[in-house]
Enzyme design. Sequence first.
Site, PDB file in Angstrom:
ATOM      1  N   CYS A 162     -18.538 -42.932  20.628  1.00  0.00           N
ATOM      2  CA  CYS A 162     -19.304 -43.584  21.722  1.00  0.00           C
ATOM      3  C   CYS A 162     -18.553 -44.626  22.407  1.00  0.00           C
ATOM      4  CB  CYS A 162     -20.371 -44.002  21.027  1.00  0.00           C
ATOM      5  SG  CYS A 162     -21.258 -42.995  19.735  1.00  0.00           S
ATOM      6  N   ARG A 188     -23.083 -41.795  24.289  1.00  0.00           N
ATOM      7  CA  ARG A 188     -22.767 -41.175  23.012  1.00  0.00           C
ATOM      8  C   ARG A 188     -22.183 -39.814  23.081  1.00  0.00           C
ATOM      9  NH1 ARG A 188     -26.305 -37.230  20.638  1.00  0.00           N
ATOM     10  NH2 ARG A 188     -25.679 -36.631  18.652  1.00  0.00           N
ATOM     11  N   ILE A 205       2.227 -29.768  22.251  1.00  0.00           N
ATOM     12  CA  ILE A 205       2.757 -29.720  23.605  1.00  0.00           C
ATOM     13  C   ILE A 205       4.077 -29.352  23.725  1.00  0.00           C
ATOM     14  CG2 ILE A 205       3.552 -31.288  25.370  1.00  0.00           C
ATOM     15  CD1 ILE A 205       0.981 -32.471  25.699  1.00  0.00           C
TER      16      ILE A 205
END
Length: 635
Positions: free
Chosen positions: A2, A50, A291
């Site tokens: 959050c 949130r 990656i």
Amino acid sequence: MCGITGIFAFTDAGRSSLSALQASTDAIVSRGPDSQGHFVYDHCGLGFRRLAILDLSADGNQPMTDESGRYTIVFNGEIFNFRELRQKLVKKGHTFRSQTDTEVILKLYISEGRGFLKKLNGFFGLAIYDKEEDSVFIARDRMGEKPILVYRDEDKLFFASEMKSLLALGVPRKLDYVALSQYLQLNYIPGPATIFKGVKKLLPGHYLFVKGGKVVRKRWYKIPYDPKKTDKNKLSYEQQQQKLVELLDDATARRLVADVPVGAFLSGGIDSSVIVALASRHTQHLNTFSIGYRDEPFFDETKYAKLVAERYKTNHTVFSLTNQDLYDHIFDVLNYIDEPFADSSALAVYILSKRTREKATVALSGDGADEMFAGYNKHMGEFQVRQGGFKAEAVTGLNLLWDVLPKSRNSFLGNKIRQFQRFSRGMLSGPKDRYWDWASFVSEKDARNLLSPASRRKVGKKLAEKRRKDILENLHADGDLNEVLLTDMNLVLPYDMLAKVDLMSMANSLEVRPPFLDPNVVNFAFSLPVDSKINADMKKRIVQDAFRPLLPEELYKRPKHGFEVPLLKWFRNELRPLIEDDLLSDAFIEAQGVFSVDAIRALKTQLFSRNPGDVHARIWALIVFQWWWKKWMMS
């Protein structure tokens, strides 16, 4: 995961800021795209965004107020032992309306006061308002995984997860020139300073208690390092390895709990591979993400990540990127940054987070291991300086040669020359100066020379020295390498590595959980003697030895490459107009008044010369600052 923001007014003038609470909350929507909430009572306002990680039962949203109506909390983070804590509270007679860690924290505060923080295993930024006492309690986790920024004047106190929330509340936009000078040296700003005067980072392991216009700041956690105890560690090296595996396995299992898809970053290095190996013990077909760099094969480690993924039968995804893919996201990163931050690898973390978020909401990472267990080249350099001997003296004897040879991070030879030069310089310094030199891209003198004469006069020498002294307080002439690691934990980890991951993951609404930073693992790491972590042949010795049976042998037969964004290529091609005609143009620099026109012009000349050296790192720091300036100081 959050984002939080809040206002605590001391006067009627301060109370007027409550009207900006909504805007402040909206500013951090990427931290919490699923819902928002607000609490306002008299002169206190709390805002919350949130991102759903665990299912909430009734009355689980935030801000959350207890049954009596006295206490209200906003909380950003995850507490991994909240279920055990909840059970203990139930046995003491407490009742609960939800299944959330937020309510457990609130009840712990009500039951035990500020000391409850020591019971929490997790990461967080939180604030609790006590209506009856008219106080607010603001706290940050041990390692600084979650940020808290604070601004205070005579009328009010603001706090938030990100600077953009404070800017929405109207904090004064006055540059801290000492912070700017240190940014130009390090490419990030060490706490407690920020780029703005008056805005401070709440330090890791600290809390604020605000009541009646008074603000009390206290350190509630400190890494328990005692050199006398580490030297007399009673565990054998084999027992230390076993203990590390047990603690890290438990930490990893805790961080797999979620009601949303969970994955793990898998770079192909030891640290992330260890986490994947342990996570695979507790979940089948773990989602893993890597990656690859098609245009930069020197940095591509996906073949090693693939070996780990195949061994543990993970659902492995490789995001194979070209330099154009990286370039296409530069401006996304620049636009999200609300305080200058120039670690260029943030670009790769941003893309990894963005792509991972398409398949998972939570990702485990290997962050923290290098800082605790001596995994960086500078740690081996420090070890060799302290050991001395023929090799170290030979490198120093060739100091003049290293100064004239071309240096670059983008080739093996150029990088070696760069490392030899820095090592040679470090051999001639004490531990404090050497640490600062090796942590910096440029010297303090060179950083100040980039500033205009007017800006230079605003860099308070006493304040700069005090901040530097505070950062280096754990280093002593007769200390050992653990002091260097402790300094990394207090500087590099929270203000570079964790700041980078938090910024880039939150920009994409992804929660990242690093098991190595579990407090039990951290405390154990700093009970170990130096020779368990590093010797003449091996960095991160105990990690490599303890987990060797779990990992492919190929991971141990290669140097660590890391990753360098191809900035130099971009600066000489795609980004050249941005440099020459806009952000670093003579006209803009002169009108802005922050930097020296002549110094910036000299950097550009070096950039486009045949021997640019490491100038691209300094140019990137300037570009980041200038982009930030135009976005946040000229709007």
